[in-house]
Design a protein around this motif. Structure first.
Motif, PDB file in Angstrom:
ATOM      1  N   ASP A   1     -20.572  17.022 -11.989  1.00 51.32           N
ATOM      2  CA  ASP A   1     -19.592  17.071 -10.912  1.00 51.32           C
ATOM      3  C   ASP A   1     -19.744  18.384 -10.142  1.00 51.32           C
ATOM      4  OD1 ASP A   1     -17.442  16.921  -9.228  1.00 51.32           O
ATOM      5  OD2 ASP A   1     -15.913  16.809 -10.807  1.00 51.32           O
TER       6      ASP A   1
ATOM      7  N   ARG B   1     -22.714  14.806  -8.162  1.00 51.77           N
ATOM      8  CA  ARG B   1     -21.677  14.022  -7.474  1.00 51.77           C
ATOM      9  C   ARG B   1     -20.573  14.934  -6.940  1.00 51.77           C
ATOM     10  NH1 ARG B   1     -20.254   9.186 -10.840  1.00 51.77           N
ATOM     11  NH2 ARG B   1     -22.149   8.449  -9.798  1.00 51.77           N
ATOM     12  N   GLY B   2     -20.175  14.650  -5.701  1.00 49.56           N
ATOM     13  CA  GLY B   2     -18.992  15.300  -5.146  1.00 49.56           C
ATOM     14  C   GLY B   2     -19.277  16.440  -4.197  1.00 49.56           C
TER      15      GLY B   2
ATOM     16  N   GLU C   1     -22.821  13.767   3.299  1.00 53.19           N
ATOM     17  CA  GLU C   1     -21.995  13.257   2.204  1.00 53.19           C
ATOM     18  C   GLU C   1     -22.856  12.389   1.283  1.00 53.19           C
ATOM     19  OE1 GLU C   1     -18.804  13.916   1.842  1.00 53.19           O
ATOM     20  OE2 GLU C   1     -18.168  14.695   3.796  1.00 53.19           O
TER      21      GLU C   1
ATOM     22  N   SER D   1     -18.101  18.841  -7.138  1.00 50.65           N
ATOM     23  CA  SER D   1     -17.063  18.714  -6.108  1.00 50.65           C
ATOM     24  C   SER D   1     -16.684  20.078  -5.544  1.00 50.65           C
ATOM     25  CB  SER D   1     -15.814  18.053  -6.697  1.00 50.65           C
ATOM     26  OG  SER D   1     -16.097  16.733  -7.112  1.00 50.65           O
TER      27      SER D   1
END
Length: 589
Positions: A60, A22-23, A36, A62
């Motif tokens: 994560d 995710r991210g 995205e 990100s």
């Protein structure tokens, strides 16, 4: 059915994914777009992208860019000097998720059991090791190898789950002139993948070679050579190893049009080079720094490589693809922050969970004990064939120098950088010792010896002093193979490689430290080459132009035919003045 149902349910979002990244942004190696959304993974398979997913486990990422895992399209893991398991631990965190290897180094020492060792290990590593079965053991009839493998030996291995096809067909004159043994191997793998090896081949001979069913090739060393091979349908593998450095020469050809037919490989790269520069990550960031678009570079490193070798389940971050994913700080830096292989994080926990395949090939060095006198080159001729080293290349020059015999011997001439080279048969078969001269090391004193000596892996030794050459060479048996630097009657540095005389039993960190000491020791003797040990190894490979030396004497490669000329050969059972000429392929044109 249950596994299939889970993939569909997790991809649709009806059930939480096993793992969600995710991210981050996904780099699409088809369009070049940055996409995205989450990446959802079920087991070892990507099941969702460009959307939001719930997951049993969420990582994560990100600020990171996700790219498909890198595929090394041609290498010999043995040349990393470490076992497949240490190689796994070394390169997988750098983003390499698939390695297509040819275990012909260990096969030339041990035969089929050497290949089987790699097939067994490939089932246990985090990295997905795929194997091309060694086609040329020995590479030619111009050397004494530890084994011989025929088509009948390879056929039982074809259906192993890790096998892709037939490895680099190095005896290209044998293909062109239809040598019976080579023809049998080509026929046995017809319709499957056949990897090539044809340095400087062009014109009708190249046409004939490709017509035999060969689909990939990594020996192009100039843009002109690579362009012809591309135009004739060969997928060109751009090689950047510890010795063979072809990246700069071939990068002008790599763009978004050609990237679908160009890939990356390392062939031979050691832990010291990987530690200081990198592996495929080094190739990618260097290409981008030289002006290649990130789309072309990352496509060559992943999707193009997968398609070239028939690996339809990888090369993209997309639903249905194997979850081989690298999270980068940036595309330009190619700095892996996280690597997933089949959905498994390439970290210490995964490496610790592996079942380690027991090593084979101990005590394989059965070389004769040599003395200083064995390195004399008995001759009454001043005209001398000399191997000319070309830094960064495995091709060599065929030089002609005048070296006057003195007291029945042609001695090293340090002032002209003409040092002695010897190859000593180490498989316990015939005890051959051949001597010659090489130019380009810069060696001022002492000697360097190695059992990494492509592809027969006899002992190769270069030196300015016969006593030191004997010391370094005899140390090989005590170490069970390896590298030695000696001077003044003392061993200055060494690395033991007891697994078939090719691989260490130690960690890659230990090997890297030893290589640093060896490099420093070699430099102290005056050596100017960046990687003298693997450079030495290739001086005994007769399938590479122009002049080489094996345990049977000098070998000269021509485009039309391979010829071995055993001149001034020192052999335990043959008179020094014996001259042998022989063609290793049928004379018919």
């Amino acid at each position: 059915m249950a596994e299939l149902s889970q993939r569909i349910a997790q991809g649709r979002g009806d059930a939480p994914a096993d793992l969600v990244l995710r991210g981050g942004k996904i780099f699409d190696v088809i369009t070049g777009a940055l996409l995205e959304g989450d990446v959802a993974i079920c087991g070892d398979t990507i099941v969702g992208t460009c959307d939001t997913y719930k997951g049993s486990n969420v990582i994560d990422v990100s600020g990171l860019t996700l790219v498909p895992g890198f595929i090394d399209t041609h290498l010999h893991i043995e040349s990393s000097l470490i076992t497949p398991f240490e190689f796994d631990r070394l390169v997988t965190p750098l983003g390499v998720t698939t390695a297509i290897c040819d275990p012909h180094e260990i096969a030339n020492v041990l035969g089929v059991p050497g290949i089987q060792y790699f097939l067994d290990a490939a089932l246990e590593t985090v990295l997905d090791i795929r194997v091309n079965l060694s086609s040329c053991v020995p590479s030619t009839d111009m050397e004494t190898a530890g084994a011989r493998i025929e088509a009948a030996d390879l056929i039982p291995l074809r259906d192993h789950p890790q096998v892709i096809g037939l490895a680099e067909v190095m005896n290209y004159p044998g293909v062109i002139h239809q040598d019976a043994g080579i023809m049998a191997k080509l026929e046995a793998f017809k319709g499957g993948h056949i990897d090539g090896h044809a340095p400087m081949l062009s014109g009708r001979d190249l046409n004939a070679y490709i017509a035999a069913g060969i689909r990939t090739e990594h020996e192009a060393t100039s843009a002109e050579e690579a362009r012809e091979k591309l135009q004739k349908g060969l997928r060109v593998l751009i090689r950047e190893g510890s010795v063979s450095k072809d990246l700069e020469a071939l990068l002008p050809l790599l763009d978004e049009r050609t990237a679908s037919y160009m890939c990356f490989c390392t062939d031979d790269r050691n832990p010291l080079d990987i530690g200081e520069h990198g592996h495929l990550d080094y190739i990618i960031r260097t290409a981008i720094a030289r002006g290649v678009s990130p789309l072309a570079a990352y496509r060559a490193a992943s999707l193009s490589a997968a398609e070239a070798f028939g690996l339809k389940d990888r090369g993209l971050i997309a639903p249905g693809q194997r979850a081989d994913i690298v999270a980068l700080g940036s595309l330009g830096a190619c700095d892996a922050q996280l690597t997933l292989c089949g959905g498994v994080t390439a970290g210490e926990a995964a490496f610790a969970a592996r079942k380690i395949t027991p090593v084979i090939g101990r005590k394989s060095v059965q070389a004769p004990v040599v003395s200083a006198g064995d390195f004399r080159t008995t001759s009454n001729r001043a005209a001398t064939d000399v191997i000319g080293v070309i830094p960064g290349k495995i091709i060599t020059e065929h030089l002609h120098e005048v070296i006057e015999p003195h007291q029945g011997d042609k001695a090293p001439d340090i002032a002209r950088d003409l040092i002695k080279i010897a190859v000593i048969e180490r498989h316990g078969i015939n005890g051959n010792i051949a001597t010659g001269f090489v130019k380009g090391f810069g060696l001022q004193r002492g000697a360097i010896a190695s059992t990494v000596c492509h592809d027969h892996h006899n002992i190769a030794c270069v030196g300015a002093d016969y006593e030191d050459m004997a010391l370094a060479s005899n140390r090989m048996t005590q170490l069970e193979g390896g590298f030695v630097v000696a001077a003044g009657g003392e061993v200055l540095a060494e690395l033991a490689l007891p697994v078939a005389g090719l691989m260490s039993l130690e960690s890659f960190e230990h090997v890297r430290e030893k290589l640093e000491h060896l490099r420093d020791a070699a430099t102290s003797l005056g050596v100017t080459l960046e990687e003298p040990f693997l450079q030495l190894a290739f001086l005994a490979l007769p399938v590479i132009p122009m002049l080489k030396i094996t345990d049977r004497g000098h070998a000269r490669m021509r485009r039309e035919v391979q010829t071995v000329r055993a001149v001034e050969i020192v052999h335990h059972n043959v008179q020094p003045e014996t001259v042998v000429e022989h063609e290793c392929v049928p004379a018919a044109r």
